[in-house]
Structure formats: C-alpha cells, structure tokens
Write a protein that holds these residues in place. Structure first.
Motif, PDB file in Angstrom:
ATOM      1  N   GLY A 151       0.816  -1.209   0.000  1.00 59.61           N
ATOM      2  CA  GLY A 151       0.000   0.000   0.000  1.00 59.61           C
ATOM      3  C   GLY A 151       0.850   1.258   0.000  1.00 59.61           C
ATOM      4  O   GLY A 151       0.515   2.250  -0.667  1.00 59.61           O
ATOM      5  N   PHE A 152       1.958   1.193   0.734  1.00 58.99           N
ATOM      6  CA  PHE A 152       2.840   2.355   0.798  1.00 58.99           C
ATOM      7  C   PHE A 152       3.530   2.596  -0.543  1.00 58.99           C
ATOM      8  O   PHE A 152       3.663   3.753  -0.989  1.00 58.99           O
ATOM      9  N   LEU A 153       3.942   1.514  -1.200  1.00 59.72           N
ATOM     10  CA  LEU A 153       4.564   1.663  -2.520  1.00 59.72           C
ATOM     11  C   LEU A 153       3.567   2.251  -3.512  1.00 59.72           C
ATOM     12  O   LEU A 153       3.930   3.086  -4.352  1.00 59.72           O
ATOM     13  N   ALA A 154       2.319   1.819  -3.421  1.00 58.92           N
ATOM     14  CA  ALA A 154       1.291   2.366  -4.302  1.00 58.92           C
ATOM     15  C   ALA A 154       1.054   3.836  -4.000  1.00 58.92           C
ATOM     16  O   ALA A 154       0.842   4.648  -4.919  1.00 58.92           O
ATOM     17  N   LEU A 155       1.095   4.202  -2.723  1.00 56.20           N
ATOM     18  CA  LEU A 155       0.894   5.592  -2.322  1.00 56.20           C
ATOM     19  C   LEU A 155       1.992   6.485  -2.886  1.00 56.20           C
ATOM     20  O   LEU A 155       1.741   7.623  -3.306  1.00 56.20           O
ATOM     21  N   LEU A 156       3.222   5.968  -2.920  1.00 55.58           N
ATOM     22  CA  LEU A 156       4.350   6.732  -3.453  1.00 55.58           C
ATOM     23  C   LEU A 156       4.410   6.671  -4.981  1.00 55.58           C
ATOM     24  O   LEU A 156       5.239   7.359  -5.587  1.00 55.58           O
ATOM     25  N   ASP A 157       3.535   5.845  -5.558  1.00 57.42           N
ATOM     26  CA  ASP A 157       3.556   5.629  -7.005  1.00 57.42           C
ATOM     27  C   ASP A 157       4.953   5.200  -7.452  1.00 57.42           C
ATOM     28  O   ASP A 157       5.475   5.656  -8.481  1.00 57.42           O
ATOM     29  N   ALA A 158       5.559   4.300  -6.625  1.00 59.91           N
ATOM     30  CA  ALA A 158       6.925   3.853  -6.893  1.00 59.91           C
ATOM     31  C   ALA A 158       6.950   2.844  -8.027  1.00 59.91           C
ATOM     32  O   ALA A 158       6.064   1.993  -8.145  1.00 59.91           O
ATOM     33  N   GLU A 159       7.978   2.957  -8.845  1.00 57.07           N
ATOM     34  CA  GLU A 159       8.170   1.986  -9.919  1.00 57.07           C
ATOM     35  C   GLU A 159       8.925   0.783  -9.356  1.00 57.07           C
ATOM     36  O   GLU A 159      10.054   0.901  -8.901  1.00 57.07           O
ATOM     37  N   VAL A 160       8.280  -0.361  -9.389  1.00 62.39           N
ATOM     38  CA  VAL A 160       8.868  -1.585  -8.845  1.00 62.39           C
ATOM     39  C   VAL A 160       8.858  -2.642  -9.934  1.00 62.39           C
ATOM     40  O   VAL A 160       7.831  -2.861 -10.593  1.00 62.39           O
ATOM     41  N   SER A 161       9.994  -3.286 -10.122  1.00 62.85           N
ATOM     42  CA  SER A 161      10.100  -4.292 -11.176  1.00 62.85           C
ATOM     43  C   SER A 161       9.286  -5.531 -10.815  1.00 62.85           C
ATOM     44  O   SER A 161       8.954  -5.770  -9.648  1.00 62.85           O
ATOM     45  N   ASP A 162       8.971  -6.316 -11.822  1.00 61.12           N
ATOM     46  CA  ASP A 162       8.240  -7.556 -11.592  1.00 61.12           C
ATOM     47  C   ASP A 162       9.036  -8.493 -10.682  1.00 61.12           C
ATOM     48  O   ASP A 162       8.460  -9.189  -9.835  1.00 61.12           O
ATOM     49  N   THR A 207      16.502  -2.750  11.311  1.00 58.54           N
ATOM     50  CA  THR A 207      15.461  -3.154  10.363  1.00 58.54           C
ATOM     51  C   THR A 207      15.131  -2.019   9.411  1.00 58.54           C
ATOM     52  O   THR A 207      14.986  -2.226   8.196  1.00 58.54           O
ATOM     53  N   TRP A 208      15.008  -0.802   9.962  1.00 61.34           N
ATOM     54  CA  TRP A 208      14.673   0.330   9.112  1.00 61.34           C
ATOM     55  C   TRP A 208      15.779   0.627   8.105  1.00 61.34           C
ATOM     56  O   TRP A 208      15.500   0.950   6.944  1.00 61.34           O
ATOM     57  N   LEU A 209      17.039   0.509   8.532  1.00 59.71           N
ATOM     58  CA  LEU A 209      18.147   0.756   7.611  1.00 59.71           C
ATOM     59  C   LEU A 209      18.117  -0.240   6.452  1.00 59.71           C
ATOM     60  O   LEU A 209      18.453   0.112   5.314  1.00 59.71           O
ATOM     61  N   GLN A 210      17.699  -1.480   6.736  1.00 57.17           N
ATOM     62  CA  GLN A 210      17.560  -2.459   5.652  1.00 57.17           C
ATOM     63  C   GLN A 210      16.478  -2.021   4.663  1.00 57.17           C
ATOM     64  O   GLN A 210      16.677  -2.077   3.446  1.00 57.17           O
ATOM     65  N   ILE A 211      15.340  -1.601   5.201  1.00 57.38           N
ATOM     66  CA  ILE A 211      14.226  -1.185   4.342  1.00 57.38           C
ATOM     67  C   ILE A 211      14.598   0.056   3.546  1.00 57.38           C
ATOM     68  O   ILE A 211      14.403   0.124   2.321  1.00 57.38           O
ATOM     69  N   GLY A 213      17.581   1.269   2.918  1.00 60.18           N
ATOM     70  CA  GLY A 213      18.673   1.008   1.986  1.00 60.18           C
ATOM     71  C   GLY A 213      18.209   0.307   0.733  1.00 60.18           C
ATOM     72  O   GLY A 213      18.635   0.648  -0.381  1.00 60.18           O
ATOM     73  N   LEU A 214      17.314  -0.660   0.898  1.00 59.84           N
ATOM     74  CA  LEU A 214      16.791  -1.360  -0.280  1.00 59.84           C
ATOM     75  C   LEU A 214      15.977  -0.410  -1.147  1.00 59.84           C
ATOM     76  O   LEU A 214      16.083  -0.431  -2.382  1.00 59.84           O
ATOM     77  N   ALA A 215      15.181   0.442  -0.504  1.00 62.85           N
ATOM     78  CA  ALA A 215      14.396   1.415  -1.267  1.00 62.85           C
ATOM     79  C   ALA A 215      15.309   2.358  -2.039  1.00 62.85           C
ATOM     80  O   ALA A 215      15.081   2.650  -3.221  1.00 62.85           O
ATOM     81  N   ALA A 216      16.375   2.841  -1.376  1.00 58.61           N
ATOM     82  CA  ALA A 216      17.306   3.770  -2.030  1.00 58.61           C
ATOM     83  C   ALA A 216      17.997   3.113  -3.220  1.00 58.61           C
ATOM     84  O   ALA A 216      18.244   3.762  -4.246  1.00 58.61           O
ATOM     85  N   SER A 217      18.300   1.816  -3.101  1.00 54.26           N
ATOM     86  CA  SER A 217      18.956   1.118  -4.203  1.00 54.26           C
ATOM     87  C   SER A 217      18.031   0.980  -5.407  1.00 54.26           C
ATOM     88  O   SER A 217      18.494   0.709  -6.518  1.00 54.26           O
ATOM     89  N   ARG A 218      16.719   1.170  -5.179  1.00 53.64           N
ATOM     90  CA  ARG A 218      15.733   1.145  -6.271  1.00 53.64           C
ATOM     91  C   ARG A 218      15.254   2.556  -6.620  1.00 53.64           C
ATOM     92  O   ARG A 218      14.247   2.739  -7.300  1.00 53.64           O
ATOM     93  N   ASP A 219      15.997   3.565  -6.151  1.00 55.57           N
ATOM     94  CA  ASP A 219      15.657   4.969  -6.406  1.00 55.57           C
ATOM     95  C   ASP A 219      14.267   5.328  -5.888  1.00 55.57           C
ATOM     96  O   ASP A 219      13.542   6.134  -6.492  1.00 55.57           O
ATOM     97  N   ILE A 220      13.891   4.721  -4.755  1.00 58.26           N
ATOM     98  CA  ILE A 220      12.625   5.042  -4.107  1.00 58.26           C
ATOM     99  C   ILE A 220      12.927   5.856  -2.859  1.00 58.26           C
ATOM    100  O   ILE A 220      13.615   5.379  -1.952  1.00 58.26           O
ATOM    101  N   GLU A 221      12.462   7.074  -2.820  1.00 55.03           N
ATOM    102  CA  GLU A 221      12.674   7.935  -1.656  1.00 55.03           C
ATOM    103  C   GLU A 221      11.502   7.753  -0.692  1.00 55.03           C
ATOM    104  O   GLU A 221      10.341   7.946  -1.064  1.00 55.03           O
ATOM    105  N   VAL A 222      11.827   7.370   0.520  1.00 53.37           N
ATOM    106  CA  VAL A 222      10.801   7.162   1.540  1.00 53.37           C
ATOM    107  C   VAL A 222      10.684   8.437   2.375  1.00 53.37           C
ATOM    108  O   VAL A 222      11.586   8.756   3.147  1.00 53.37           O
ATOM    109  N   PRO A 223       9.611   9.192   2.230  1.00 54.76           N
ATOM    110  CA  PRO A 223       9.474  10.450   2.961  1.00 54.76           C
ATOM    111  C   PRO A 223       9.274  10.211   4.453  1.00 54.76           C
ATOM    112  O   PRO A 223       8.617   9.255   4.858  1.00 54.76           O
ATOM    113  N   ASP A 224       9.864  11.094   5.260  1.00 54.77           N
ATOM    114  CA  ASP A 224       9.730  10.996   6.712  1.00 54.77           C
ATOM    115  C   ASP A 224       8.488  11.765   7.152  1.00 54.77           C
ATOM    116  O   ASP A 224       8.555  12.761   7.872  1.00 54.77           O
ATOM    117  N   LEU A 225       7.339  11.289   6.691  1.00 57.42           N
ATOM    118  CA  LEU A 225       6.065  11.938   6.990  1.00 57.42           C
ATOM    119  C   LEU A 225       5.063  10.893   7.446  1.00 57.42           C
ATOM    120  O   LEU A 225       5.132   9.732   7.025  1.00 57.42           O
TER     121      LEU A 225
END
Length: 236
Positions: A151-162, A207-211, A213-225
């Motif tokens: 749901g969060f990825l959809a909210l960010l409209d993040a591009e995620v590979s298959d 745990t958060w650094l893992q999440i 870091g993985l998001a950053a490696s996919r060019d997904i910025e997780v807003p602190d909001l």
C-alpha cells in the motif's frame, strides 16, 4: 410438537459440544498458566501439572484431546493466537514508515520479554503434528506487513520491477524471521541486556536501515512523513 421433539437432540448436542469446547479451553488456559508461572523457558510441561492446575484428573483431561500431540498443538495455537492479536494490532498505517516499523518490533520485543516460556513452547517441533501453529502465525503477520508495504509503494507511485514484486513475500519473511531470531537470542540471556527499550531501538534501527537502503537502491525515496499526511497529499 413433532418439530420440537426433533430439535431437542440437536439442542443437547450443541450444549454438549459447547461444554467440551469450554473444558478444552480451560485445560489450555491452565497449561499457559503453568508455563508462564512455574516453568523455566524450555522446561518440560507435564500433563499432571496441567491437570492439577485445571482441577481435573489427568485421565479426564484426555476426554477433550485426542492425544498429547493434540494437546501440545492446541497450546501452541493459543500462544500464537494471543501473540498474534497483539502484533496485528501494531501493523497499521499510523505514524511515519519508520515509526510503524518501530511499533511492530516494540510489540514483539515486549511480548517476548514477558513471555519467554510461552515463546519457547510455541517454537517447539511437536512429534506427529501435521502443522506448526507458529509457522501459520508468522505467515499471517508477514502477510499484513506485506500489505502495508504494498500500500505504501502504491501511495508513493513507486516503480517496482516484476522481479522485486515477486520477491516481496520472501523479503518480508526475511525481515520477520530476522527480528524473531534476534529476540530469541536476546531473551535467552539470564539477564536481558540491553534493556528492552534499548534493544527495541537497536533492532528497529537495523530493520529500518535495511528497508530504507533497499528502497534507495531502487531509487525510491521514503518520505519521513506520517502516512495519513501522505494520504492527504495524494488526495489533494
């Protein structure tokens, strides 16, 4: 009158089934009381201890369970149900993504610290058991966390590979399993060091650094909001 007479056996049967269910639950509750109050984590739980706590003869106890395997699995199921209620209540979209991760981990660390003997019993492999309630419980928690992440990825409209979408389920199991393994190691100590709040912070940070870091490696910025604020922005 004929209809009433036909209904009477069904009514007696339902009452008898309810009686058996109530007695079965009373035995399970007694087992959890003995585990939490009297036994060291990992110690053997005897049928006699359960029967004494439930106030029944041990031979009567087996009227409500097929055998010792049935009894042990029922105890494990109750432990997982109680822990699951607590953990599922923490898997919500309230707060920032980092706060959500912290809240879930805090709930599990707190429960694990207070219920070490129950946790050890739930982890046991029961001979002859067709399933392991703990595995099912982990699956339910992981499924809820996966829904939150999706749901969060959809909210960010993040591009995620298959490939990443296909890997999301095992990745969430990795996160959940890692946290559980860490709590198991920590709760096995004679003295809980560091204290639960500090351990929670450390585990949540890792745990958060893992999440993140993985998001950053996919060019997904997780807003602190807070997610609620992000929802309002999306709607606007």
């Amino acid at each position: 009158m004929g209809t009433a007479r036909r209904d009477q056996p069904d009514g007696r049967k339902r009452r008898w089934q309810q009686h058996n269910a109530d007695r079965r639950q009373a035995v399970i509750d007694a087992a959890l009381t003995v585990l939490a109050r009297d036994l060291e984590p990992g110690a053997e739980l005897s049928v006699q201890q359960i029967a004494d706590e439930a106030g029944v003869h041990r031979t009567v106890l087996y009227r409500y369970f097929a055998d010792r395997t049935d009894l042990d699995v029922a105890i494990q199921q109750e432990i997982c149900n109680r822990a699951g209620v607590l953990l599922l209540a923490a898997v919500t979209l309230e707060g920032t993504p980092r706060e959500i991760a912290h809240r879930i981990i805090d709930a599990y660390v707190g429960w694990g610290a207070e219920n070490v003997a129950l946790m050890r019993f739930a982890e046991r492999d029961i001979a002859g058991a067709a399933s392991k309630p703990l595995d099912d419980a982990i699956g339910q928690i992981a499924e809820q966390i996966e829904l939150v992440i999706g749901g969060f990825l959809a909210l960010l409209d993040a591009e995620v590979s298959d490939e990443d979408r296909d890997a999301l389920t095992p990745y969430v199991f990795l996160l959940v399993g890692g946290v559980m393994a860490a709590v198991r190691s920590w709760s096995s100590r004679d003295e809980l060091r560091p204290p639960a709040p500090a351990f929670t912070r450390l585990l949540a940070d890792v745990t958060w650094l893992q999440i993140e870091g993985l998001a950053a490696s996919r060019d997904i910025e997780v807003p602190d909001l807070p997610v609620e604020q992000l929802l309002n922005i999306e709607e606007a």
